[in-house]
Design a protein around this motif. Structure first.
Motif, short mmCIF file in Angstrom:
data_model
loop_
_atom_site.label_atom_id
_atom_site.label_comp_id
_atom_site.label_asym_id
_atom_site.label_seq_id
_atom_site.Cartn_x
_atom_site.Cartn_y
_atom_site.Cartn_z
N LEU A 58 44.53 33.59 40.25
CA LEU A 58 44.28 33.92 41.66
C LEU A 58 44.69 35.36 41.94
O LEU A 58 43.96 36.11 42.60
CB LEU A 58 45.05 32.97 42.58
N GLY A 59 45.84 35.76 41.42
CA GLY A 59 46.28 37.15 41.60
C GLY A 59 45.30 38.13 40.97
O GLY A 59 44.99 39.18 41.57
N ILE A 62 42.16 38.36 43.19
CA ILE A 62 42.44 39.14 44.40
C ILE A 62 42.54 40.63 44.08
O ILE A 62 41.99 41.47 44.79
CB ILE A 62 43.73 38.63 45.10
N THR A 65 39.18 42.08 43.46
CA THR A 65 38.50 42.26 44.74
C THR A 65 38.98 43.54 45.43
O THR A 65 38.16 44.30 45.96
CB THR A 65 38.73 41.04 45.65
N VAL A 66 40.26 43.77 45.41
CA VAL A 66 40.81 44.99 46.01
C VAL A 66 40.28 46.22 45.27
O VAL A 66 39.88 47.22 45.88
CB VAL A 66 42.35 44.96 46.00
N CYS A 103 35.57 37.06 37.45
CA CYS A 103 36.31 36.29 38.46
C CYS A 103 35.85 34.84 38.51
O CYS A 103 36.69 33.93 38.62
CB CYS A 103 36.16 36.95 39.83
#
Length: 122
Positions: A58-59, A62, A65-66, A103
């Motif tokens: 999950l990290g 994320i 995505t950033v 992802c």
């Protein structure tokens, strides 16, 4: 239209050491994957997949995505369109597609396993 010398300064700022050859989809994807942030995120993704740890996964998702958001939307210098016009920066389309596939793979591979006594999913 900006003078040629101004565009050359754009490429000196955006891609120091650029050899003058236009950067395409593959070249831009390689530049982004081989950047320090790209390498760190690839390593984090490998760790999440190796240990099948959903929180690390999950990290990683994320942070990917950033990173994509920063690459595509944040342009603090305002020079990215000019650098793309000059050819020293390519479109990040292939990079975005590859990261999306990474992802999706992380999410599907690290999802919690549910199953009965015989190993079948319920």
């Amino acid at each position: 239209m900006l003078p040629r010398s101004a565009l050359a300064e754009v490429c000196d700022k955006e891609r120091p050491g650029w050899d003058g050859a236009p950067v395409g989809l593959i070249g831009e994807a390689m530049n982004l994957f081989l950047s320090p942030a790209g390498i760190a995120l690839l390593l984090l993704s490998v760790v999440a997949l190796r240990f099948r740890h959903q929180w690390i996964g999950l990290g990683a998702v994320i942070l990917w995505t950033v990173f994509i958001t920063v690459v595509t939307m944040a342009d603090p210098t305002g020079l990215r369109p000019q650098a793309m016009a000059e050819g020293c920066v390519g479109p990040p389309t292939l990079f975005i597609v590859a990261v999306a596939a990474i992802c999706v793979g992380i999410v599907l591979y690290t999802k919690p396993r549910t199953g009965g006594a015989d190993g079948s999913e319920t």
